[in-house]
Design an enzyme around this catalytic site. Structure first.
Site, PDB file in Angstrom:
ATOM      1  N   HIS A 149     -33.344  60.883 -84.999  1.00  0.00           N
ATOM      2  CA  HIS A 149     -32.005  61.099 -85.551  1.00  0.00           C
ATOM      3  C   HIS A 149     -31.185  61.895 -84.540  1.00  0.00           C
ATOM      4  CE1 HIS A 149     -28.862  62.243 -88.428  1.00  0.00           C
ATOM      5  NE2 HIS A 149     -29.331  61.267 -89.185  1.00  0.00           N
ATOM      6  N   ASP A 189     -34.331  56.404 -93.570  1.00  0.00           N
ATOM      7  CA  ASP A 189     -34.648  54.972 -93.684  1.00  0.00           C
ATOM      8  C   ASP A 189     -36.141  54.688 -93.671  1.00  0.00           C
ATOM      9  OD1 ASP A 189     -31.799  54.663 -91.675  1.00  0.00           O
ATOM     10  OD2 ASP A 189     -31.965  54.001 -93.762  1.00  0.00           O
TER      11      ASP A 189
END
Ligand code: SDX
Length: 431
Positions: A308, A366
């Site tokens: 991320h 996710d």
């Protein structure tokens, strides 16, 4: 933003330029470079905006090092435990948790806008049945500005409010219609007696031929997934919505732009890509091969659902999602789900591997969401549409915040030009 009366001094060719420093409520200070080009005739250079604060916002705060996510100051873990999606929508839009009366009013306003204009059914029929539901959603949401002419004027606060409620209310209906259309089943109208998440499950999974009873545990899991995706500071799709909105484009067009950006596998498309990756790995014994590929600079393969831009610790949403995955699979009696086993073992191995540890790559939102959605009966192609309908409130809250700024300006970045210098045209006979 707090003015600190402190400045940073930039020295260029012996000339000093003072850059004001502003302090946020939380997070790093910012250097205000708004006058830099006018005063020093230089641009800053930050492709990907790794060190750039593009706006001032009071909606969501992320501490990537601590793995913290706050919505209007409330930790996501507390909201996931005590709140629900529509209450979180209210918080994101209006800045405070609603009173009981405010919640009833907001819920009624959303519920009474869940149907779409009947003509939109024809609009869907222009698409191929095998279109990706995200392609359909981009088209249909963008086309909402062709149906709802009475909520396009962004300078009218009332029309902004109506457009916001319409999108929060209708996105689940449109996503469900995209799903039904892709599987050749008839559209299912919303049922106002159901709650937001239950209504979405009803529109996706019920058929006219038989009764459909919403499973309360699945509805709660759906609601939690929606809440965990509601907003996330200035991510790529939110920045797209803000940039589109800065030109004065109507709200439906801006949200359609956000949906288009979210579709990318590096962003919201990662949930579909992650489950497809886990299925491709298939069994725990094949994990080392994929870990090796993820570390190989010559191999474009990346572990989807990992890493991320902001989180350099566990994504707090992934932790909540992981707990939800266990609950939902337990309820569905899906014990030893091979995909979940692969996901948990992949997470364990990756988090012990120097490559991932050194680069601070952790599971993100996710990584587990697809496992839950798959267990609930959604095809992978519906994962990103569910992310999009859930994030619509965040996009709208950020868009409203931007539109409401006193000195709101159109976004127009500059560049580091590396093309040819000025040159004269050469006739084709002399080339
Ligand atoms: C979302 O921004 C948001 O808030 C987004 C989101 C939201 O709610 O809106 O949180 C939703 O988009 C989550 C992210 C979903 N995407 C994925 O899961 C796709 C896989 N992840 C990556 O592509 C990547 O981690 C990004 C895109 C998420 C972040 O990319 P960055 O910040 O630009 O980091 P990078 O690509 O520069 O990576 C840093 C290093 C690189 O190695 P080096 O060049 O330094 O040697 O880490 C490596 C990368 O190669 N790396 C990975 C990796 N992610 C980064 N290596 C293997 N597998 C990965 N998943």
């Amino acid at each position: 933003m707090a003015d600190t009366n402190r400045t940073a001094t930039l020295t260029l060719d012996g000339k000093a330029f003072d850059l004001p420093i502003h302090s946020p409520t939380l997070g790093p200070d910012v250097l205000d470079i708004r006058k830099l080009y006018a005063e020093a005739d230089v641009f800053t250079f930050d492709p990907g905006f790794t060190s750039t604060a593009a706006c001032e916002s009071a909606i969501t705060f992320i501490d990537g090092d601590k793995g913290e996510l706050l919505h209007r100051g409330y930790p996501i873990e507390q909201l996931a435990e005590h709140s629900h999606y529509l209450e979180t929508c209210y918080l994101l839009l209006y800045g405070e948790l609603p009173t009981a009366a405010q919640m009833v009013d907001f819920e009624n306003r959303v519920t009474n806008h869940t149907m779409v204009h009947e003509q939109m059914h024809n609009f869907f029929r222009g698409f191929r049945r095998d279109s990706h539901p995200m392609a359909t959603m981009v088209g249909v949401v963008g086309a909402m500005s062709a149906f709802y002419h009475d909520s396009l004027d962004i300078n009218d606060p009332w029309q902004r409010e109506v457009a916001a409620i319409r999108m929060i209310a209708k996105l689940p209906t449109i996503a469900a219609m995209a799903y039904k259309y892709s599987i050749g089943q008839p559209f299912v109208y919303p049922k106002n007696s159901l709650d937001y998440a239950g209504n979405f499950l009803h529109m996706c999974f019920s058929v006219p031929a038989e009764d459909y009873v919403v499973n309360p545990v699945l509805s709660k899991a759906m609601d939690r997934i929606m809440m965990l995706h509601a907003d996330h500071e200035q991510n790529a799709s939110t920045s797209t919505v803000r940039l589109a909105g800065s030109s004065g484009a109507n709200p439906f067009a801006c949200i359609a732009a956000g949906i288009a950006c979210l579709w990318g596998p590096a962003h919201g498309g990662a949930n579909q890509a992650c489950l497809e990756m886990l299925r491709e790995i298939g069994t725990v014994d094949r994990i080392p091969e994929y870990i090796r590929r993820a570390k190989d600079k010559d191999d474009p393969f990346r572990l989807m659902g990992f890493g991320h831009r902001v989180y350099k610790n566990f994504d707090p949403r992934a932790k909540v999602m992981k707990e939800s995955a266990d609950e939902v699979l337990e309820l569905l009696g899906v014990h030893n789900n091979p995909t979940l086993q692969v996901a948990k073992e992949l997470e364990r191995i990756a988090l012990e591997d120097d490559y991932f540890v050194s680069k601070k790559l952790y599971p993100n939102v996710d990584f587990y969401s697809g496992i839950i959605l798959d267990a609930m009966g959604f095809p992978t192609a519906m994962f990103t549409p569910i992310f999009a309908l859930s994030r619509t409130v965040g996009w709208i809250a950020q868009w409203k915040e931007m539109i409401g700024e006193k000195n709101q300006k159109i976004g127009r970045p500059r560049q580091l030009y590396v093309g040819p210098a000025n040159r004269d045209y050469v006739d084709v006979r002399h080339r």
